[in-house]
Write a protein that holds these residues in place. Sequence first.
Motif, PDB file in Angstrom:
ATOM      1  N   GLU A  65       1.647   2.021  -3.607  1.00 49.85           N
ATOM      2  CA  GLU A  65       0.356   2.207  -4.278  1.00 49.85           C
ATOM      3  C   GLU A  65      -0.210   3.588  -3.995  1.00 49.85           C
ATOM      4  OE1 GLU A  65      -0.354  -2.573  -3.962  1.00 49.85           O
ATOM      5  OE2 GLU A  65      -1.643  -1.251  -2.787  1.00 49.85           O
ATOM      6  N   ARG A  66      -0.084   4.046  -2.784  1.00 45.95           N
ATOM      7  CA  ARG A  66      -0.529   5.407  -2.468  1.00 45.95           C
ATOM      8  C   ARG A  66       0.387   6.449  -3.123  1.00 45.95           C
ATOM      9  NH1 ARG A  66      -3.974   6.624   2.025  1.00 45.95           N
ATOM     10  NH2 ARG A  66      -5.123   4.781   2.713  1.00 45.95           N
TER      11      ARG A  66
ATOM     12  N   ASN B 248       0.802  -1.226   0.000  1.00 49.48           N
ATOM     13  CA  ASN B 248       0.000   0.000   0.000  1.00 49.48           C
ATOM     14  C   ASN B 248       0.835   1.277   0.000  1.00 49.48           C
ATOM     15  OD1 ASN B 248       0.758  -0.639   2.706  1.00 49.48           O
ATOM     16  ND2 ASN B 248      -0.834   0.722   3.473  1.00 49.48           N
TER      17      ASN B 248
ATOM     18  N   ARG C 117      -2.913  -2.122 -10.900  1.00 49.08           N
ATOM     19  CA  ARG C 117      -3.401  -2.362 -12.253  1.00 49.08           C
ATOM     20  C   ARG C 117      -3.650  -3.858 -12.486  1.00 49.08           C
ATOM     21  NH1 ARG C 117      -1.093   2.007 -15.270  1.00 49.08           N
ATOM     22  NH2 ARG C 117      -1.689   1.048 -17.232  1.00 49.08           N
TER      23      ARG C 117
ATOM     24  N   MET D 106      -0.619   6.668  -6.923  1.00 46.12           N
ATOM     25  CA  MET D 106      -2.056   6.512  -7.129  1.00 46.12           C
ATOM     26  C   MET D 106      -2.525   7.072  -8.471  1.00 46.12           C
ATOM     27  SD  MET D 106      -4.982   5.447  -6.027  1.00 46.12           S
ATOM     28  CE  MET D 106      -4.602   5.007  -4.329  1.00 46.12           C
ATOM     29  N   ASP D 107      -2.077   8.236  -8.839  1.00 46.30           N
ATOM     30  CA  ASP D 107      -2.577   8.882 -10.060  1.00 46.30           C
ATOM     31  C   ASP D 107      -1.509   9.013 -11.136  1.00 46.30           C
ATOM     32  OD1 ASP D 107      -5.187   9.360  -8.973  1.00 46.30           O
ATOM     33  OD2 ASP D 107      -4.295  10.943  -7.730  1.00 46.30           O
TER      34      ASP D 107
ATOM     35  N   LYS E 194      -4.204  -7.063  -9.898  1.00 45.85           N
ATOM     36  CA  LYS E 194      -4.337  -7.493  -8.500  1.00 45.85           C
ATOM     37  C   LYS E 194      -4.576  -8.994  -8.441  1.00 45.85           C
ATOM     38  CE  LYS E 194      -8.169  -6.377  -6.558  1.00 45.85           C
ATOM     39  NZ  LYS E 194      -9.247  -5.542  -5.994  1.00 45.85           N
TER      40      LYS E 194
ATOM     41  N   ARG F 295      -7.980  -0.594   1.347  1.00 42.67           N
ATOM     42  CA  ARG F 295      -8.906  -0.547   0.212  1.00 42.67           C
ATOM     43  C   ARG F 295      -8.645   0.643  -0.691  1.00 42.67           C
ATOM     44  NH1 ARG F 295     -14.865  -2.235   2.676  1.00 42.67           N
ATOM     45  NH2 ARG F 295     -14.266  -4.338   3.382  1.00 42.67           N
ATOM     46  N   PHE F 296      -8.315   1.773  -0.104  1.00 41.35           N
ATOM     47  CA  PHE F 296      -8.040   2.957  -0.916  1.00 41.35           C
ATOM     48  C   PHE F 296      -6.831   2.712  -1.815  1.00 41.35           C
ATOM     49  CE2 PHE F 296      -5.658   6.926  -1.552  1.00 41.35           C
ATOM     50  CZ  PHE F 296      -6.612   7.657  -2.253  1.00 41.35           C
TER      51      PHE F 296
ATOM     52  N   LYS G 173      -5.686  -0.003  -2.967  1.00 35.00           N
ATOM     53  CA  LYS G 173      -5.934  -1.010  -4.000  1.00 35.00           C
ATOM     54  C   LYS G 173      -6.381  -0.396  -5.327  1.00 35.00           C
ATOM     55  CE  LYS G 173      -7.074  -4.846  -0.892  1.00 35.00           C
ATOM     56  NZ  LYS G 173      -8.104  -5.817  -0.459  1.00 35.00           N
ATOM     57  N   GLN G 174      -6.873   0.828  -5.275  1.00 34.91           N
ATOM     58  CA  GLN G 174      -7.303   1.488  -6.516  1.00 34.91           C
ATOM     59  C   GLN G 174      -6.140   1.716  -7.476  1.00 34.91           C
ATOM     60  OE1 GLN G 174     -10.156   4.878  -5.820  1.00 34.91           O
ATOM     61  NE2 GLN G 174      -9.699   4.430  -3.675  1.00 34.91           N
ATOM     62  N   ALA G 175      -4.909   1.742  -6.935  1.00 31.37           N
ATOM     63  CA  ALA G 175      -3.741   1.994  -7.771  1.00 31.37           C
ATOM     64  C   ALA G 175      -3.199   0.721  -8.414  1.00 31.37           C
ATOM     65  CB  ALA G 175      -2.639   2.649  -6.941  1.00 31.37           C
TER      66      ALA G 175
END
Length: 268
Positions: A110-111, A107, A141, A114-115, A143, A134-135, A137-139
């Motif tokens: 990943e944070r 994480n 590509r 993120m963008d 999983k 969970r936040f 995990k959005q990063a």
Amino acid sequence: MLHTTQLYQHVPETRWPIVYSPRYNITFMGLEKLHPFDAGKWGKVINFLKEEKLLSDSMLVEAREASEEDLLVVHTRRYLNELKFLFERVEGISRATIIDLDAHQGNGHERDFMDDKRVYIMDVYNRHIYPGDRFAKQAIRRKVELEWGTEDDEYLDKVERNIEKSLQEHLPDVVVYNAGTDILEGDRLGGLSISPAGIVKRDELVFRMVRGRHVPILMVTSGGYQKRTARIIADSILNLFGLGLIGPESPSISAQNSDTPLLPPAVP
């Protein structure tokens, strides 16, 4: 204003692409022995490789520590630990892939990214353990969430198939490989059941697939909470060398028969 730095150094061709310093081994009046993480495992890995006559001190690269002034060239004071300098200071690097095979979700990076579409993150981890972010995990590509006690065959199959797809979706200029050994059977924090041979095979698989596409790769040996992980890491490096996947020379390479070093030859 021109910034002068002592950070960069010429590395002779006689040196191996293995970065190590005795300072990586953490001691605190013996109290480190009470922690589940073996804080001296990197020194043990180097000693194993010396015993096998693979390395000597003169063949290692010791990184120089970046000063605050160095870091402020590319970072704000608030966010000095972000790694986006890779794209700004290293010529030819515009796309990167992180292959995170530590037992825990990554994480942190990943944070960080993120963008940032330049960074493709593939993360394979035990879905039931820390951090469960969970936040972050959005990063990711690609999983791959594993169950408790996942064993060699299932694990290696999922790693291979997903690396193949990752490299098809995003062919990078460099791969950063998080080769955590906390996937080892018996690791109470990792919760997986991968054998020592499975870990060696995993590293070989990653190097073959990445170097088969002529992409340089940086491997970091992160998590691993058992004393025997140092020997396994050393065995993996010996295996990579024996197969021609790392070394001081740079012959040709193919995905089936990888025989180039860890790093590509320097650009004149």
